[in-house]
Design an enzyme around this catalytic site. Sequence first.
Site, PDB file in Angstrom:
ATOM      1  CG  ASP A 139      -0.451   0.168   2.523  1.00 10.25           C
ATOM      2  OD1 ASP A 139       0.774   0.387   2.638  1.00 10.25           O
ATOM      3  OD2 ASP A 139      -1.228   0.110   3.501  1.00 10.25           O
ATOM      4  CB  CYS A 192       0.260  -2.797   4.540  1.00 14.76           C
ATOM      5  SG  CYS A 192      -0.143  -3.900   5.910  1.00 14.76           S
ATOM      6  CB  THR A 221       0.987  -3.558  10.892  1.00 14.96           C
ATOM      7  OG1 THR A 221      -0.197  -3.896  10.151  1.00 14.96           O
ATOM      8  CG2 THR A 221       0.773  -2.278  11.689  1.00 14.96           C
ATOM      9  CG  HIS A 233       7.632 -26.436  10.743  1.00 19.08           C
ATOM     10  ND1 HIS A 233       7.645 -26.452  12.117  1.00 19.08           N
ATOM     11  CD2 HIS A 233       8.789 -27.047  10.354  1.00 19.08           C
ATOM     12  CE1 HIS A 233       8.753 -27.041  12.556  1.00 19.08           C
ATOM     13  NE2 HIS A 233       9.474 -27.396  11.496  1.00 19.08           N
ATOM     14  CG  HIS A 284       6.084 -29.943   8.988  1.00 18.49           C
ATOM     15  ND1 HIS A 284       5.683 -29.478  10.214  1.00 18.49           N
ATOM     16  CD2 HIS A 284       7.343 -30.417   9.148  1.00 18.49           C
ATOM     17  CE1 HIS A 284       6.660 -29.637  11.078  1.00 18.49           C
ATOM     18  NE2 HIS A 284       7.685 -30.210  10.456  1.00 18.49           N
TER      19      HIS A 284
HETATM   20  C1  RB5 Z   1      -2.632   2.273   6.488  1.00 20.51           C
HETATM   21  O1  RB5 Z   1      -2.734   3.427   7.268  1.00 20.51           O
HETATM   22  C2  RB5 Z   1      -2.450   1.063   7.399  1.00 20.51           C
HETATM   23  O2  RB5 Z   1      -3.636   0.806   8.088  1.00 20.51           O
HETATM   24  C3  RB5 Z   1      -1.992  -0.140   6.610  1.00 20.51           C
HETATM   25  O3  RB5 Z   1      -0.797   0.151   5.978  1.00 20.51           O
HETATM   26  C4  RB5 Z   1      -1.754  -1.395   7.390  1.00 20.51           C
HETATM   27  O4  RB5 Z   1      -0.903  -1.191   8.485  1.00 20.51           O
HETATM   28  C5  RB5 Z   1      -2.938  -2.176   7.777  1.00 20.51           C
HETATM   29  O5  RB5 Z   1      -2.868  -3.290   8.340  1.00 20.51           O
END
Ligand code: RB5
Length: 146
Positions: A8, A65, A67, A98, A133
Amino acid sequence: MKIAIGNDHVAVDMKNEIVKYLVSKGYDVTDVGTNSSESTHYPIWAEKVGNLIISGEVTKGILICGTGIGISIAANKIKGIRAVVCSEPYSAKLSTQHNDTNVLAFGARVVGVELAKMIVDSWLDAQFEGNRHQMRVDMITEIENK
Ligand code: RB5
Protein backbone atom coordinates in the site's frame (compact mmCIF):
# COMPACT_ATOMS: atom_id res chain seq x y z
CA MET A 1 12.17 -17.99 -9.08
CA LYS A 2 9.36 -15.59 -9.96
CA ILE A 3 8.15 -13.44 -7.08
CA ALA A 4 5.29 -10.92 -7.06
CA ILE A 5 5.43 -7.98 -4.69
CA GLY A 6 2.66 -5.61 -3.67
CA ASN A 7 2.16 -2.90 -1.10
CA ASP A 8 0.00 0.00 0.00
CA HIS A 9 0.95 3.70 0.06
CA VAL A 10 2.78 3.38 3.39
CA ALA A 11 5.32 0.94 2.00
CA VAL A 12 6.44 2.28 -1.39
CA ASP A 13 10.01 3.11 -0.30
CA MET A 14 10.40 -0.21 1.53
CA LYS A 15 9.02 -2.08 -1.49
CA ASN A 16 11.51 -0.35 -3.81
CA GLU A 17 14.40 -1.38 -1.56
CA ILE A 18 13.21 -4.99 -1.43
CA VAL A 19 12.69 -5.13 -5.21
CA LYS A 20 16.25 -3.85 -5.76
CA TYR A 21 17.55 -6.44 -3.31
CA LEU A 22 15.64 -9.34 -4.88
CA VAL A 23 16.70 -8.37 -8.42
CA SER A 24 20.34 -8.14 -7.27
CA LYS A 25 19.99 -11.72 -6.03
CA GLY A 26 18.69 -12.91 -9.39
CA TYR A 27 14.95 -13.19 -8.67
CA ASP A 28 12.43 -12.37 -11.40
CA VAL A 29 10.23 -9.78 -9.66
CA THR A 30 6.75 -8.61 -10.70
CA ASP A 31 5.84 -5.37 -8.95
CA VAL A 32 2.03 -5.03 -8.94
CA GLY A 33 2.13 -1.64 -7.12
CA THR A 34 1.17 0.65 -5.67
CA ASN A 35 3.94 3.00 -6.68
CA SER A 36 2.12 6.07 -5.44
CA SER A 37 2.10 7.70 -2.01
CA GLU A 38 -1.59 8.52 -2.48
CA SER A 39 -3.76 6.73 0.08
CA THR A 40 -4.97 3.36 -1.16
CA HIS A 41 -6.45 0.14 0.27
CA TYR A 42 -4.21 -2.83 1.06
CA PRO A 43 -6.70 -5.58 0.02
CA ILE A 44 -6.34 -4.44 -3.62
CA TRP A 45 -2.63 -5.27 -3.65
CA ALA A 46 -3.01 -8.45 -1.61
CA GLU A 47 -5.52 -9.76 -4.13
CA LYS A 48 -3.32 -8.93 -7.14
CA VAL A 49 -0.33 -10.77 -5.68
CA GLY A 50 -2.43 -13.71 -4.46
CA ASN A 51 -4.04 -14.16 -7.85
CA LEU A 52 -0.65 -14.27 -9.59
CA ILE A 53 0.36 -17.10 -7.26
CA ILE A 54 -2.88 -19.05 -7.70
CA SER A 55 -2.70 -18.70 -11.50
CA GLY A 56 0.87 -20.05 -11.43
CA GLU A 57 2.39 -16.93 -12.98
CA VAL A 58 4.68 -16.56 -9.96
CA THR A 59 5.75 -18.98 -7.24
CA LYS A 60 5.68 -16.71 -4.21
CA GLY A 61 4.60 -13.25 -3.12
CA ILE A 62 5.73 -10.51 -0.77
CA LEU A 63 3.25 -8.01 0.67
CA ILE A 64 4.05 -4.89 2.64
CA CYS A 65 1.74 -2.43 4.38
CA GLY A 66 2.19 -0.40 7.56
CA THR A 67 2.14 -3.41 9.88
CA GLY A 68 1.85 -6.32 7.44
CA ILE A 69 -1.35 -7.28 9.25
CA GLY A 70 -4.15 -6.06 7.00
CA ILE A 71 -2.43 -7.12 3.80
CA SER A 72 -1.72 -10.64 5.15
CA ILE A 73 -5.29 -11.08 6.42
CA ALA A 74 -6.58 -10.09 2.97
CA ALA A 75 -4.19 -12.47 1.20
CA ASN A 76 -5.21 -15.35 3.45
CA LYS A 77 -8.81 -15.00 2.23
CA ILE A 78 -7.70 -16.30 -1.18
CA LYS A 79 -8.03 -20.07 -1.48
CA GLY A 80 -4.57 -21.60 -1.67
CA ILE A 81 -2.74 -18.67 -0.12
CA ARG A 82 -0.84 -19.24 3.10
CA ALA A 83 0.46 -15.83 4.15
CA VAL A 84 2.60 -15.17 7.19
CA VAL A 85 3.31 -11.80 8.75
CA CYS A 86 6.80 -11.67 10.28
CA SER A 87 8.96 -9.11 12.01
CA GLU A 88 11.91 -11.43 12.62
CA PRO A 89 13.75 -14.05 10.53
CA TYR A 90 13.14 -17.12 12.72
CA SER A 91 9.37 -17.21 12.14
CA ALA A 92 9.89 -16.48 8.45
CA LYS A 93 12.19 -19.50 8.12
CA LEU A 94 9.87 -21.81 10.10
CA SER A 95 6.86 -20.63 8.09
CA THR A 96 8.53 -22.03 4.98
CA GLN A 97 9.83 -25.19 6.65
CA HIS A 98 6.61 -26.14 8.45
CA ASN A 99 3.74 -24.20 6.86
CA ASP A 100 4.83 -23.97 3.21
CA THR A 101 3.84 -20.31 3.14
CA ASN A 102 3.55 -18.80 -0.30
CA VAL A 103 3.23 -15.19 0.85
CA LEU A 104 5.48 -13.25 3.23
CA ALA A 105 4.13 -10.03 4.70
CA PHE A 106 5.80 -7.48 6.91
CA GLY A 107 5.28 -3.93 8.10
CA ALA A 108 7.16 -0.95 6.73
CA ARG A 109 6.35 0.81 10.02
CA VAL A 110 7.59 -2.17 12.04
CA VAL A 111 10.90 -3.31 10.58
CA GLY A 112 13.81 -1.45 9.01
CA VAL A 113 15.10 -2.24 5.53
CA GLU A 114 18.06 -4.34 6.66
CA LEU A 115 15.93 -6.46 9.00
CA ALA A 116 13.36 -6.84 6.23
CA LYS A 117 16.09 -8.19 3.93
CA MET A 118 17.07 -10.74 6.57
CA ILE A 119 13.43 -11.80 6.94
CA VAL A 120 13.10 -12.17 3.17
CA ASP A 121 16.33 -14.21 2.95
CA SER A 122 15.28 -16.53 5.78
CA TRP A 123 11.90 -17.10 4.16
CA LEU A 124 13.23 -17.71 0.63
CA ASP A 125 16.31 -19.76 1.54
CA ALA A 126 14.40 -22.30 3.66
CA GLN A 127 12.80 -25.46 2.21
CA PHE A 128 9.42 -26.96 3.07
CA GLU A 129 10.07 -30.12 5.08
CA GLY A 130 6.93 -32.05 4.03
CA ASN A 131 6.03 -35.28 5.90
CA ARG A 132 3.98 -34.46 9.03
CA HIS A 133 3.95 -30.82 7.99
CA GLN A 134 2.43 -31.74 4.62
CA MET A 135 -0.39 -33.51 6.45
CA ARG A 136 -1.09 -30.38 8.49
CA VAL A 137 -0.98 -28.12 5.44
CA ASP A 138 -3.41 -30.53 3.76
CA MET A 139 -5.70 -30.13 6.79
CA ILE A 140 -5.67 -26.37 6.23
CA THR A 141 -6.67 -26.97 2.61
CA GLU A 142 -9.50 -29.23 3.80
CA ILE A 143 -10.81 -26.39 5.96
CA GLU A 144 -10.70 -24.10 2.91
CA ASN A 145 -12.66 -26.63 0.89
CA LYS A 146 -15.52 -27.06 3.42
C1 RB5 B 1 -2.63 2.27 6.49
O1 RB5 B 1 -2.73 3.43 7.27
C2 RB5 B 1 -2.45 1.06 7.40
O2 RB5 B 1 -3.64 0.81 8.09
C3 RB5 B 1 -1.99 -0.14 6.61
O3 RB5 B 1 -0.80 0.15 5.98
C4 RB5 B 1 -1.75 -1.39 7.39
O4 RB5 B 1 -0.90 -1.19 8.48
C5 RB5 B 1 -2.94 -2.18 7.78
O5 RB5 B 1 -2.87 -3.29 8.34
